[in-house]
Design a protein around this motif. Structure first.
Motif, PDB file in Angstrom:
ATOM      1  N   GLY A 174     -13.991  36.617 -19.889  1.00 31.56           N
ATOM      2  CA  GLY A 174     -13.802  35.178 -19.282  1.00 31.56           C
ATOM      3  C   GLY A 174     -14.720  35.393 -17.847  1.00 31.56           C
ATOM      4  O   GLY A 174     -15.028  34.022 -17.421  1.00 31.56           O
ATOM      5  N   ASP A 175     -15.051  36.463 -17.590  1.00 36.80           N
ATOM      6  CA  ASP A 175     -15.752  36.591 -16.210  1.00 36.80           C
ATOM      7  C   ASP A 175     -17.258  36.173 -16.644  1.00 36.80           C
ATOM      8  O   ASP A 175     -18.234  36.094 -15.462  1.00 36.80           O
ATOM      9  CB  ASP A 175     -15.457  37.764 -15.687  1.00 36.80           C
ATOM     10  CG  ASP A 175     -14.089  37.855 -14.974  1.00 36.80           C
ATOM     11  OD1 ASP A 175     -13.267  36.773 -14.747  1.00 36.80           O
ATOM     12  OD2 ASP A 175     -13.765  39.012 -14.925  1.00 36.80           O
ATOM     13  N   VAL A 176     -17.804  36.306 -17.753  1.00 39.77           N
ATOM     14  CA  VAL A 176     -19.185  35.970 -18.203  1.00 39.77           C
ATOM     15  C   VAL A 176     -19.456  34.697 -17.691  1.00 39.77           C
ATOM     16  O   VAL A 176     -19.032  33.844 -18.154  1.00 39.77           O
ATOM     17  CB  VAL A 176     -19.402  36.492 -19.467  1.00 39.77           C
ATOM     18  CG1 VAL A 176     -21.040  36.425 -19.770  1.00 39.77           C
ATOM     19  CG2 VAL A 176     -18.819  38.020 -19.868  1.00 39.77           C
TER      20      VAL A 176
END
Length: 274
Positions: A174-176
């Motif tokens: 989800g941090d991409v």
């Protein structure tokens, strides 16, 4: 083949003395850095950022930076005791799972497992068990003072240990940034893409894939070797202050000496005049 680790692996009451060997080689072409002017290899020194002094290995301690510029210093004795407590040379298979349940993102490094002198029979038993069950073993192992999560599986006729990441070592997807949301795809485009995939589908043959850049780089190096070989200059001796001082004194003395030939000529002329 070099032995990386030696111990035993067990499942249930079955204990197998084994050795661990690296299964892969790093084929990167290593290039040295030279000084452009004299082709001498560049060296790197450990320098303290605070006092700008060069630091020797015995003057270095290990520490953990828990916040910016704040450290907890760890004694080497404490670290050594911790290593001894956790360096268990016996690896127990904790669980058996299916290989396809583990995403490739978890895989880090591969090792071959070979049986020790007395472990041949148990080694074959584990290999056959994994083959018949279609499962792989999940275990923990400590290598070079670091605890690792691992799986044991069969590769051809050999047991292989794959070091895998712990879950908290895999970053949250989800941090991409900039991942597009679900959007409608034109069916015609999708059909064409699927047709292309079908045309390019084949059985996996690793021998058909080569490192073209490394091959070209090595070819360039060989060509350069035949043209002219650059030899690095040997280290030049540091100036000796004593020698330099003596040279300067001797040069000064030589400079202040009167020419002997001139003196003789003067003496000769004096005798003739007499």
């Amino acid at each position: 083949m070099h032995t990386v680790w030696k111990g035993s692996i067990s499942f249930g009451l079955v204990n197998i003395p084994v050795k661990l060997h690296a299964a892969t080689d790093n084929k990167d072409v290593k290039l040295r850095q030279l000084h452009k002017e004299c082709h001498t290899p560049i060296s790197y020194k450990k320098v303290c950022e605070g006092c700008q002094a060069e630091v020797k290995d015995e003057d270095i301690v290990k520490a953990y930076e828990y916040t910016k510029n704040k450290f907890v210093v760890l004694d080497e004795e404490d670290l050594e005791n911790l290593r001894k407590e956790n360096e268990d040379k016996s690896v127990e298979i904790i669980d058996f799972v299916k290989l396809e349940e583990i995403d490739p993102i978890y895989f880090e490094k591969t090792y071959y497992l070979s049986p020790d002198n007395t472990g041949g029979k148990a080694y074959v038993l584990l290999r056959k068990t994994l083959e018949e069950s279609g499962k792989i073993g999940v275990a923990k192992i400590t290598i070079r003072s670091k605890e690792q999560l691992a799986i044991v599986r069969v590769y051809k006729n050999t047991l292989v240990m794959e070091i895998i990441h712990f879950p908290d070592e895999v970053r949250d997807v989800g941090d991409v940034p900039n991942i597009p949301s679900v959007e409608a795809v034109v069916q015609k485009e999708l059909d064409t893409a699927l047709m292309l995939v079908e045309q390019l589908t084949t059985e996996f043959d690793p021998t058909k894939y080569t490192d073209d850049y490394r091959t070209a780089l090595m070819q360039l190096i060989e060509e350069k070797k035949t043209e002219s070989t650059v030899v690095a200059n040997e280290k030049r001796p540091l100036p000796d202050n004593v020698t330099d001082l003596m040279s300067a004194l001797q040069a000064s003395l030589d400079k202040t000496k009167k020419p002997k030939t001139r003196k003789r000529a003067t003496t000769t002329r004096t005798k003739k005049n007499a």
